[in-house]
Design an enzyme around this catalytic site. Structure first.
Site, PDB file in Angstrom:
ATOM      1  NE  ARG A 217     -37.230  10.061   0.640  1.00 22.01           N
ATOM      2  CZ  ARG A 217     -38.112   9.371   1.630  1.00 22.01           C
ATOM      3  NH1 ARG A 217     -38.166   8.679   1.299  1.00 22.01           N
ATOM      4  NH2 ARG A 217     -38.613   9.855   2.986  1.00 22.01           N
TER       5      ARG A 217
ATOM      6  CB  CYS B  26     -41.527  13.636  -0.423  1.00 21.40           C
ATOM      7  SG  CYS B  26     -42.560  12.930  -0.242  1.00 21.40           S
TER       8      CYS B  26
END
Length: 130
Positions: free
Chosen positions: A107, A109
């Site tokens: 992930r 962000c």
């Protein structure tokens, strides 16, 4: 030589795109979801209430598209989250962890200057199919 299979995914189980792109594309056994935002599929407007309701709706839209592609949360390998304010990271992460509970995907962000429709959060994923 094998043939590359490319399939466009379009489902009523999630909000329709607001621009000229598809909800997702499957290439062979991988599905690439376009960025999802917290749009209510019935009204085509962002849900009210800020980053938490938007994140919840974004994740619901994402799940609907994954299911239409023959995939699911358990098959996601990469997530990219875009937020308009990194100070909302903890709130987004709290809702994210209600959906992704184990065997977390890779992930990223990042904070963006502006998201479509002035959304607070946008999420895109890559997942396996089959």
């Amino acid at each position: 030589m094998s043939t590359i299979i490319r399939q466009i995914i379009s489902t009523d189980n999630a909000a329709k795109p607001i621009a000229p792109f598809n909800q997702a594309i499957v290439v062979n056994q991988t599905v690439y979801l376009s960025g999802c935002i917290g749009i209510n599929k019935e009204t085509s407007k962002l849900v009210d209430g800020g980053v938490v309701p938007e994140t919840i709706k974004t994740l619901e839209n994402m799940k609907g598209i994954l299911e239409a592609a023959g995939s699911g949360i358990d098959k996601v390998v990469k997530v990219t989250i875009f937020v308009d304010d990194m100070n909302d990271f903890a709130k987004v992460n709290e809702e994210y962890m209600k959906v992704f509970t184990t065997n977390f995907p890779a992930r990223s962000c990042v904070q963006m200057a502006k998201l479509p429709m002035n959304a607070k959060v946008e999420i895109e994923v890559i997942a396996l199919v089959g």
